[in-house]
Design a protein around this motif. Structure first.
Motif, PDB file in Angstrom:
ATOM      1  N   GLU A  22       0.742  -1.225  -0.193  1.00  0.00           N
ATOM      2  CA  GLU A  22      -0.100  -0.006   0.039  1.00  0.00           C
ATOM      3  C   GLU A  22       0.706   1.317  -0.081  1.00  0.00           C
ATOM      4  O   GLU A  22       0.651   2.054  -0.756  1.00  0.00           O
ATOM      5  CB  GLU A  22      -0.954  -0.138   1.235  1.00  0.00           C
TER       6      GLU A  22
ATOM      7  N   PHE B 242     -14.282  -7.252   1.149  1.00  0.00           N
ATOM      8  CA  PHE B 242     -13.684  -5.897   1.035  1.00  0.00           C
ATOM      9  C   PHE B 242     -14.735  -4.917   0.828  1.00  0.00           C
ATOM     10  O   PHE B 242     -14.987  -3.788   1.513  1.00  0.00           O
ATOM     11  CB  PHE B 242     -12.948  -5.802  -0.207  1.00  0.00           C
TER      12      PHE B 242
ATOM     13  N   CYS C  29      -9.614  -1.744  -5.807  1.00  0.00           N
ATOM     14  CA  CYS C  29      -9.942  -2.780  -4.949  1.00  0.00           C
ATOM     15  C   CYS C  29     -11.359  -3.002  -4.889  1.00  0.00           C
ATOM     16  O   CYS C  29     -11.906  -4.016  -4.743  1.00  0.00           O
ATOM     17  CB  CYS C  29      -9.343  -2.454  -3.586  1.00  0.00           C
TER      18      CYS C  29
ATOM     19  N   GLY D  82     -11.769  -6.367  -5.289  1.00  0.00           N
ATOM     20  CA  GLY D  82     -11.605  -6.751  -4.054  1.00  0.00           C
ATOM     21  C   GLY D  82     -12.511  -7.909  -3.326  1.00  0.00           C
ATOM     22  O   GLY D  82     -12.361  -8.491  -2.316  1.00  0.00           O
TER      23      GLY D  82
ATOM     24  N   ALA E 126      -6.763  -3.066   5.104  1.00  0.00           N
ATOM     25  CA  ALA E 126      -6.841  -2.612   3.624  1.00  0.00           C
ATOM     26  C   ALA E 126      -7.592  -1.363   3.932  1.00  0.00           C
ATOM     27  O   ALA E 126      -6.997  -0.016   3.655  1.00  0.00           O
ATOM     28  CB  ALA E 126      -7.078  -3.225   2.765  1.00  0.00           C
TER      29      ALA E 126
ATOM     30  N   ASN F 224      -7.262 -10.008  -0.508  1.00  0.00           N
ATOM     31  CA  ASN F 224      -8.155 -10.911  -0.645  1.00  0.00           C
ATOM     32  C   ASN F 224      -7.643 -12.339  -0.304  1.00  0.00           C
ATOM     33  O   ASN F 224      -8.354 -13.297   0.110  1.00  0.00           O
ATOM     34  CB  ASN F 224      -8.498 -11.191  -2.415  1.00  0.00           C
TER      35      ASN F 224
ATOM     36  N   CYS G 143      -4.366  -5.565  -4.007  1.00  0.00           N
ATOM     37  CA  CYS G 143      -5.750  -6.100  -4.175  1.00  0.00           C
ATOM     38  C   CYS G 143      -5.766  -7.569  -3.966  1.00  0.00           C
ATOM     39  O   CYS G 143      -6.604  -8.126  -3.440  1.00  0.00           O
ATOM     40  CB  CYS G 143      -6.436  -5.669  -5.274  1.00  0.00           C
TER      41      CYS G 143
END
Length: 108
Positions: free
Chosen positions: A10, A77, A69, A73, A43, A34, A30
């Motif tokens: 990130e 997410f 994402c 995601g 995240a 997951n 991403c």
């Protein structure tokens, strides 16, 4: 994959020194979120922090990361992004500007 790897991905994906969007790192982030049991929670915390960056390019890259994402995601997410905790962090991005704008209006 570990939480440390996710945080590093990130950080690289939103690095203000990037000259352009780093799509490979964004895709890696991403994928990583997951694959981790608590990936979506971590995240969203990381993204909320970066989206509020005073450095505009860093914040824009974080928004691009969020958008990617959201598209890749999955349900876990999406569920995390829909929670009040994350949405409240997004509201903070615009609310100071709104408050400044209102305070600059002349009193009648």
């Amino acid at each position: 994959g570990t939480q440390i790897e996710e945080a590093e991905l990130e950080s690289w994906a939103t690095n203000p020194l990037n000259k352009e969007t780093d799509w490979d790192t964004i895709k890696g982030f991403c994928d990583q979120l997951n694959n981790e049991p608590d990936g979506p929670q971590l995240a969203t915390r990381l993204l909320a922090h970066k989206i509020q960056s005073p450095q505009e390019w860093e914040a824009m890259q974080a928004l691009t990361l969020l958008e990617t994402c959201m598209k890749n995601g999955g349900k876990r997410f999406h569920s995390e992004v829909g929670k009040f905790r994350f949405l409240n962090e997004l509201i903070k991005v615009v609310s100071p500007k709104v408050m400044i704008h209102v305070s600059l209006l002349p009193l009648r």
